[in-house]
Design an enzyme around this catalytic site. Structure first.
Site, PDB file in Angstrom:
ATOM      1  N   PHE A  48       6.947  23.333  34.868  1.00 25.05           N
ATOM      2  CA  PHE A  48       7.570  22.425  35.838  1.00 25.05           C
ATOM      3  C   PHE A  48       7.335  21.806  36.782  1.00 25.05           C
ATOM      4  O   PHE A  48       6.431  22.442  37.739  1.00 25.05           O
ATOM      5  CB  PHE A  48       8.936  23.357  36.315  1.00 25.05           C
ATOM      6  CG  PHE A  48       9.802  23.878  35.024  1.00 25.05           C
ATOM      7  CD1 PHE A  48       9.670  23.630  33.817  1.00 25.05           C
ATOM      8  CD2 PHE A  48      10.981  24.965  35.495  1.00 25.05           C
ATOM      9  CE1 PHE A  48      10.447  24.006  32.708  1.00 25.05           C
ATOM     10  CE2 PHE A  48      11.871  25.229  34.464  1.00 25.05           C
ATOM     11  CZ  PHE A  48      11.594  24.737  33.129  1.00 25.05           C
ATOM     12  N   LYS A 107       2.419  30.837  21.328  1.00 25.06           N
ATOM     13  CA  LYS A 107       3.542  31.196  21.814  1.00 25.06           C
ATOM     14  C   LYS A 107       4.442  31.126  21.014  1.00 25.06           C
ATOM     15  O   LYS A 107       5.442  32.161  21.138  1.00 25.06           O
ATOM     16  CB  LYS A 107       4.220  30.142  22.581  1.00 25.06           C
ATOM     17  CG  LYS A 107       3.217  29.897  24.244  1.00 25.06           C
ATOM     18  CD  LYS A 107       3.965  28.963  25.107  1.00 25.06           C
ATOM     19  CE  LYS A 107       3.403  28.460  26.466  1.00 25.06           C
ATOM     20  NZ  LYS A 107       1.972  27.807  26.082  1.00 25.06           N
ATOM     21  N   CYS A 143       3.950  26.759  34.905  1.00 23.32           N
ATOM     22  CA  CYS A 143       3.459  27.342  33.488  1.00 23.32           C
ATOM     23  C   CYS A 143       1.891  26.833  33.343  1.00 23.32           C
ATOM     24  O   CYS A 143       1.525  27.059  32.281  1.00 23.32           O
ATOM     25  CB  CYS A 143       4.162  26.930  32.253  1.00 23.32           C
ATOM     26  SG  CYS A 143       5.766  27.483  32.522  1.00 23.32           S
TER      27      CYS A 143
END
Length: 414
Positions: free
Chosen positions: A400, A334, A163
């Site tokens: 991640f 977001k 991400c």
């Protein structure tokens, strides 16, 4: 070191199919979350996502062209075309050997992979794979297709840092121009992860919100009741140029990019460091690269995915960098777009660029019961956009594997 400016923007997102519509939805607090329409979710824990609205690839691409490309490449091409148009770019009048593409995606053609492998598994064992299977699936194909379409022979590759991917791409593009290796770079990221594999996989890791009864408010960063992120899809494209090149062609300069910092949490496969160690280092590196102080940042677009540990660790890092007496506006966009994974950094960079261009901070929506430790420390721009002078904006992205990438944009002054 060369100055680098932004001359073109393009976006296709769950809350707007152009950069302008995306920005208007952001400042109006529009949520893109809704029940998933792409597949049957009856057996899935999460039944909603932030899908594109009113999207038909044939409104942008020829039918034969669209058939050759996975959705993530289609999204990339569409966003890039808008950025080229907005940047008033005619490649035939430029040196194409000095124009490159660095494009990011975390998952690439995961939809194509799922479809082809499923068809094989359900068949009689005869391999009837499409000749387009591999070129549709591989994660680097979007950058290749963009360069092929426009005959761009400069630096060309793809970044993958989960991400943090498209912020990593933007930083790389910035540096190649600074180093004199390119005059112009097309950069950004795209993602098409709303399918059974992605939703099922993220559900298995307990990363997604399951607020199926009220999806529009499911993405609620910093709220004590948050229960996970909401998957989004789309693309963001940014044209970067050296200042000299942009001025020479009388380009419409919308902002300047002045800093990029990268680091690692070095902690866990999927969780952020509890104290935000990597985030802290990434923000410091970006500030050092931009040669500015913490007090000069007016707006920070937080990574803030709406996960319990992730949001808190980022706020701890921000407090460590900016202090308790900061005059910073923070927002988590977001909350409206969902999490576009490898494309998140690209659309959030566009939010930062628009903020410095128009002196408006987009809001954090849905969040009501803010973490007590931070509610009096930061202005999280809750519920409504705020007008204020924005000379510098920072964008955080984390992925991640512990990947960290932070960019800084500046109001353009000739």
């Amino acid at each position: 070191m060369k100055r680098v400016v932004v001359t073109g923007l393009g976006a296709i997102t769950p809350i707007g199919n152009s950069a302008t519509d995306f920005w208007q939805s952001l400042i109006n607090g529009v949520s893109g979350a809704a029940p998933i329409t792409k597949f049957d979710t009856s057996k899935f824990k999460t039944k909603f996502a932030c899908e594109l609205k009113n999207f038909d690839p044939l409104n942008y691409l020829e039918k034969a062209e669209a058939r050759k490309y996975d959705l993530f490449t289609q999204y990339a091409l569409i966003a890039v075309e808008e950025a080229i148009k907005n940047g008033n770019i005619n490649f035939d009048h430029l040196n194409k050997n000095r124009i490159g593409v660095i494009w990011g995606s975390g998952n690439g053609g995961i939809g194509t992979f799922q479809q082809q492998v499923t068809e094989f598994a359900q068949g009689d064992g005869t391999p009837r794979f499409s000749p387009f299977f591999i070129p549709k699936m591989i994660v680097d194909i979007a950058s290749g297709v963009i360069s092929i379409k426009h005959g761009l022979r400069g630096i060309n590759y793809t970044t993958v840092s989960a991400c943090a991917t498209s912020n990593t791409a933007i930083i790389d593009a910035l540096n190649y121009i600074r180093w004199g290796k390119a005059d112009m770079m097309i950069t950004g990221g795209s993602e098409a992860p709303i399918n059974e594999s992605s939703i099922g996989g993220f559900n298995a890791s307990k990363a997604l919100s399951t607020l199926n009864d009220n999806p529009q408010i499911a993405s609620r960063p910093f709220d004590i009741n948050r229960d996970g992120f909401v998957v989004g899809e789309g693309a963001g494209a940014i044209i970067l140029e050296s200042y000299e090149h942009a001025v020479k062609r009388n380009a419409p300069i919308v902002a300047e990019i002045v800093g990029g910092g990268m680091a690692a949490d070095a902690y866990h496969l999927t969780s952020t460091h509890p104290e935000g160690e990597g985030a802290y280092l990434g923000m410091l590196a970006a500030l050092e690269d931009a040669t500015i102080t913490v007090n000069e940042i007016n707006y920070l677009n937080a990574h803030a995915t709406s996960t319990p540990q992730g949001d808190n660790s980022e706020l701890k890092a921000i407090e460590r960098v900016f202090g308790k007496e900061n005059k910073l506006n923070i927002s988590a966009t977001k909350s409206m777009t969902g999490h576009l994974l490898g494309a998140a950094g690209a659309i959030e960079a566009i939010a930062c660029i628009k903020a410095v261009q128009q002196d408006i901070i987009p809001p954090t929506v849905n969040s009501v019961d803010i973490e007590p430790e931070f509610k009096d420390v930061f202005d999280l721009t809750l519920h409504n956009a705020q007008q204020r002078e924005v000379n510098y904006a920072m964008s955080n992205t984390f992925g991640f594997g512990g990947h960290i990438a932070t960019t800084i944009f500046k109001k353009y002054n000739s």
